[in-house]
Design a protein around this motif. Structure first.
Motif, short mmCIF file in Angstrom:
data_model
loop_
_atom_site.label_atom_id
_atom_site.label_comp_id
_atom_site.label_asym_id
_atom_site.label_seq_id
_atom_site.Cartn_x
_atom_site.Cartn_y
_atom_site.Cartn_z
N ASN A 73 0.85 -1.18 0.00
CA ASN A 73 0.00 0.00 0.00
C ASN A 73 0.90 1.24 0.00
OD1 ASN A 73 0.03 -1.51 2.80
ND2 ASN A 73 0.29 0.68 3.24
N SER A 74 0.29 2.39 0.04
CA SER A 74 1.07 3.62 0.11
C SER A 74 1.91 3.64 1.38
CB SER A 74 0.13 4.83 0.07
OG SER A 74 0.86 6.02 0.28
N ILE A 75 3.11 4.18 1.30
CA ILE A 75 4.01 4.21 2.45
C ILE A 75 3.39 4.99 3.60
CG2 ILE A 75 6.29 4.95 3.24
CD1 ILE A 75 7.31 4.53 0.43
N GLN A 76 2.58 5.99 3.28
CA GLN A 76 1.99 6.84 4.33
C GLN A 76 0.88 6.12 5.10
OE1 GLN A 76 2.52 7.90 1.19
NE2 GLN A 76 4.23 9.28 1.57
N ASP A 77 0.29 5.06 4.53
CA ASP A 77 -0.83 4.37 5.17
C ASP A 77 -0.33 3.23 6.05
OD1 ASP A 77 -2.71 6.00 3.89
OD2 ASP A 77 -2.68 4.73 2.10
N THR A 78 -1.06 3.00 7.15
CA THR A 78 -0.63 1.96 8.09
C THR A 78 -1.08 0.57 7.65
OG1 THR A 78 -2.63 2.38 9.39
CG2 THR A 78 -0.60 3.54 10.05
N ASP A 79 -2.20 0.48 6.94
CA ASP A 79 -2.73 -0.81 6.47
C ASP A 79 -2.94 -0.77 4.96
OD1 ASP A 79 -2.76 -1.63 9.09
OD2 ASP A 79 -4.92 -1.27 9.37
N TYR A 80 -2.96 -1.95 4.36
CA TYR A 80 -3.31 -1.99 2.95
C TYR A 80 -4.82 -1.83 2.79
CZ TYR A 80 -4.17 -7.03 3.91
OH TYR A 80 -4.62 -8.22 4.42
N TYR A 81 -5.28 -1.76 1.54
CA TYR A 81 -6.67 -1.40 1.26
C TYR A 81 -7.51 -2.65 0.99
CZ TYR A 81 -3.64 2.48 -0.02
OH TYR A 81 -2.64 3.41 -0.03
N ASN A 82 -8.82 -2.49 1.15
CA ASN A 82 -9.73 -3.53 0.69
C ASN A 82 -9.79 -3.52 -0.85
OD1 ASN A 82 -10.62 -4.64 3.17
ND2 ASN A 82 -11.97 -2.87 3.48
N SER A 83 -10.12 -4.67 -1.41
CA SER A 83 -10.36 -4.81 -2.86
C SER A 83 -9.14 -4.40 -3.68
CB SER A 83 -11.58 -3.99 -3.30
OG SER A 83 -12.72 -4.36 -2.55
N GLU A 84 -7.96 -4.68 -3.16
CA GLU A 84 -6.75 -4.41 -3.95
C GLU A 84 -6.58 -5.46 -5.03
OE1 GLU A 84 -2.95 -3.27 -2.65
OE2 GLU A 84 -3.63 -2.39 -0.74
N ASP A 85 -6.11 -5.02 -6.16
CA ASP A 85 -5.72 -5.90 -7.27
C ASP A 85 -4.47 -5.31 -7.88
OD1 ASP A 85 -5.44 -7.63 -9.34
OD2 ASP A 85 -7.39 -7.25 -10.26
N CYS A 86 -3.34 -5.74 -7.38
CA CYS A 86 -2.05 -5.13 -7.73
C CYS A 86 -1.18 -6.14 -8.46
CB CYS A 86 -1.35 -4.63 -6.47
SG CYS A 86 0.34 -4.04 -6.74
N THR A 87 -0.78 -5.80 -9.67
CA THR A 87 0.09 -6.66 -10.47
C THR A 87 1.39 -5.92 -10.76
OG1 THR A 87 -1.78 -7.78 -11.52
CG2 THR A 87 0.34 -7.93 -12.64
N ILE A 88 2.50 -6.59 -10.53
CA ILE A 88 3.82 -6.06 -10.83
C ILE A 88 4.52 -7.08 -11.70
CG2 ILE A 88 6.04 -5.31 -9.87
CD1 ILE A 88 4.45 -4.69 -7.26
N GLN A 89 4.99 -6.63 -12.86
CA GLN A 89 5.57 -7.57 -13.82
C GLN A 89 6.94 -7.08 -14.27
OE1 GLN A 89 3.66 -8.45 -17.84
NE2 GLN A 89 3.22 -10.34 -16.73
N PHE A 90 7.93 -7.97 -14.15
CA PHE A 90 9.28 -7.71 -14.63
C PHE A 90 9.45 -8.41 -15.98
CE2 PHE A 90 9.68 -7.68 -9.95
CZ PHE A 90 10.07 -6.36 -9.78
N VAL A 91 9.98 -7.68 -16.95
CA VAL A 91 10.16 -8.20 -18.30
C VAL A 91 11.65 -8.29 -18.61
CG1 VAL A 91 9.66 -7.85 -20.75
CG2 VAL A 91 7.99 -7.15 -19.03
N THR A 92 12.13 -9.48 -18.93
CA THR A 92 13.53 -9.66 -19.29
C THR A 92 13.73 -9.41 -20.79
OG1 THR A 92 13.22 -12.03 -19.64
CG2 THR A 92 13.94 -11.34 -17.46
#
Length: 473
Positions: A73-92
């Motif tokens: 979540n955002s660094i400023q927030d203490t907890d993550y959010y409801n209904s998160e859908d976060c994708t991080i993809q590394f491409v070689t």
């Protein structure tokens, strides 16, 4: 005359190798030395997940040793959010990569199967907060021209402080082994990571990009049982190309338990000599109500080499492959629901090779962002193939014998034709006039070009001899 030839040979060898001063030691350039001109400074990137976030990072352009700090979540927030859908993809890119994750802190809602909130790493869903420093590092190998996907999801209730993990990425050359967690689908604490196995990058699958978490409803598409082959379980079906012209059909219906469809496709006479001439073998697959991710692995590949693969070739997703560089490689192709996919093997009337054995695995995929896949280019070498995301291009079954390239749309600009979308096995559509020759004429042109290239090389060699003679006299 022998003395003259010896002197000419000496001069040619002398010009072919650099000369070093015996008093001076050649300088060794360290790639990470920031005083050298070719130094590519590393990047430290902070990645914050959100309710609906998708981040793609090109490792090839990210410096020598990129480091990514990933937050739930955002660094400023203490907890993550409801209904998160976060994708991080590394491409070689052209280099493979070793990705090492350091789990700095981790607190995600607990469930014994991680079905509420979870972080997916290489097909394993992580949750809970029972993590010790003994298991705070995980290593994964990613082959060249591929992707590695992390995915964090949360439901609509109950949140925790989340996680911070750091990804250290090291570029490598070629295939290598990594010691990875295996044999489990979810991990609620460090005690779950008891089974580790060595994994080779040649067997790599970007599991978390599949999003294969749910159970789908089977599709009762009404088909003729005489037309489609429908295996009843997760066994492998062997498909052997026949001599002459042949077409096989396979129906990829959806299982209750999401089993993969597995096929082994072989060229004619594979394992018993050379493949046959004048072969046109089509293997056609039809998807049902869900999209499929095809993992195409060539366990063995040797097909007559030629520029553009004009003589003998294997066609997949509109790209013709030839030569032998494909052995041991994975290729990924996404196929929409209710669509045909054609795998095609074609040979001319001369020159045969060992052939190929391809492992084709079809898995269900629900990712809305697409697959990084081979999409165009010339498969005569690994450097002449283009990769793109499947979501960036409308799907077409370009290897089918009846495929016709679409007509160009009306525009004030000069139309540009994508040559890779044209089926070179058959006659060209009327509107495509960039290659008006027949297959026999193209073969003759290719042969003449080869002869001219070799003649040019010979003339260059003679010129070098003349230049050496002028120096000598």
């Amino acid at each position: 005359m022998k003395v003259l030839l010896a002197l000419l040979s000496f001069l040619l060898v002398a010009h072919a190798f650099p000369q070093f001063d015996s008093e001076v030691t050649p300088e060794y350039v360290i790639p990470s030395d920031n005083t050298t001109p070719d130094y590519n400074p590393p990047q430290n990137i902070i990645v914050e997940c959100g309710v609906n976030s998708y981040n793609i990072f090109d490792i090839e352009e990210a410096g020598d040793y990129p480091v990514y700090e990933i937050y739930s979540n955002s660094i400023q927030d203490t907890d993550y959010y409801n209904s998160e859908d976060c994708t991080i993809q590394f491409v070689t890119g052209a280099s493979s990569a070793l990705i090492s994750f350091s789990i700095d802190r981790f607190d995600v809602e607990y469930n014994f199967q991680c079905i509420f909130d979870s972080l997916c790493l290489k097909g394993i869903k992580f949750c809970g907060n029972n993590w010790t420093e003994q298991y705070n590092s995980l290593n994964y190998g990613v082959p060249a021209f591929n992707t590695y996907t992390l995915k964090f999801t949360s439901d609509n209730s109950v949140t925790r402080s989340g996680f911070k993990i750091t990804a250290f990425i090291y570029k490598r050359q070629g295939d290598f082994l990594t010691y990875e967690p295996a044999g489990i689908e979810y991990a609620t604490g460090s005690y779950a990571l008891t089974n580790y196995q060595f994994q080779n990058t040649t067997d790599y699958v970007d599991s978390c990009s599949l999003d294969n978490y749910g159970v789908t409803t089977p599709d009762y598409y009404n088909t003729d049982s005489n037309v489609y082959v429908t295996p009843s379980d997760d066994t492998t079906t062997v498909v052997e190309c026949a001599e002459g012209s042949s077409t096989s059909y396979y129906y990829l219906y959806d299982y209750y338990n999401n089993n993969d469809h597995r096929y082994t496709i072989e060229s004619t006479n594979y394992g018993n000599g050379l493949y046959s001439n004048n072969t046109d073998c089509e293997v056609k697959f039809y998807t049902s109500s869900s999209r499929k991710l095809l993992t195409l692995y060539y366990s063995d590949f040797e097909v007559e080499q030629s520029t553009g693969c004009y003589f003998d070739s294997v066609c997949a997703n509109g790209v013709k492959f030839c030569g032998d560089w494909e052995s041991g490689r994975n290729f990924y192709i996404e196929i929409p629901a209710y669509s045909w996919f054609t795998f095609r093997f074609n040979t001319d009337s001369s020159v045969s090779r060992r052939g190929f054995q391809a492992q084709a695995t079809f898995s269900q995929t629900y990712s809305e962002y697409g697959t990084y896949q081979v999409c165009s280019g010339d498969g005569s070498s690994e450097n002449t193939i283009n990769y793109c995301f499947s979501s960036d291009n409308a799907y077409e079954d370009k290897c089918a014998s009846d495929y016709v390239a679409p007509a160009p749309t009306a525009s004030n600009d000069e139309p540009v034709y994508d040559h890779t979308f044209v089926d070179y096995f058959t006659s060209q559509p009327d509107h495509v006039n960039h290659n008006p020759f027949s297959e026999t004429e193209r073969n003759h042109v290719q042969l003449i070009q080869t002869i001219l290239n070799r003649a040019s090389e010979s003339l260059n060699y003679v010129k070098d001899l003349v230049d050496a003679w002028n120096v000598f006299v």
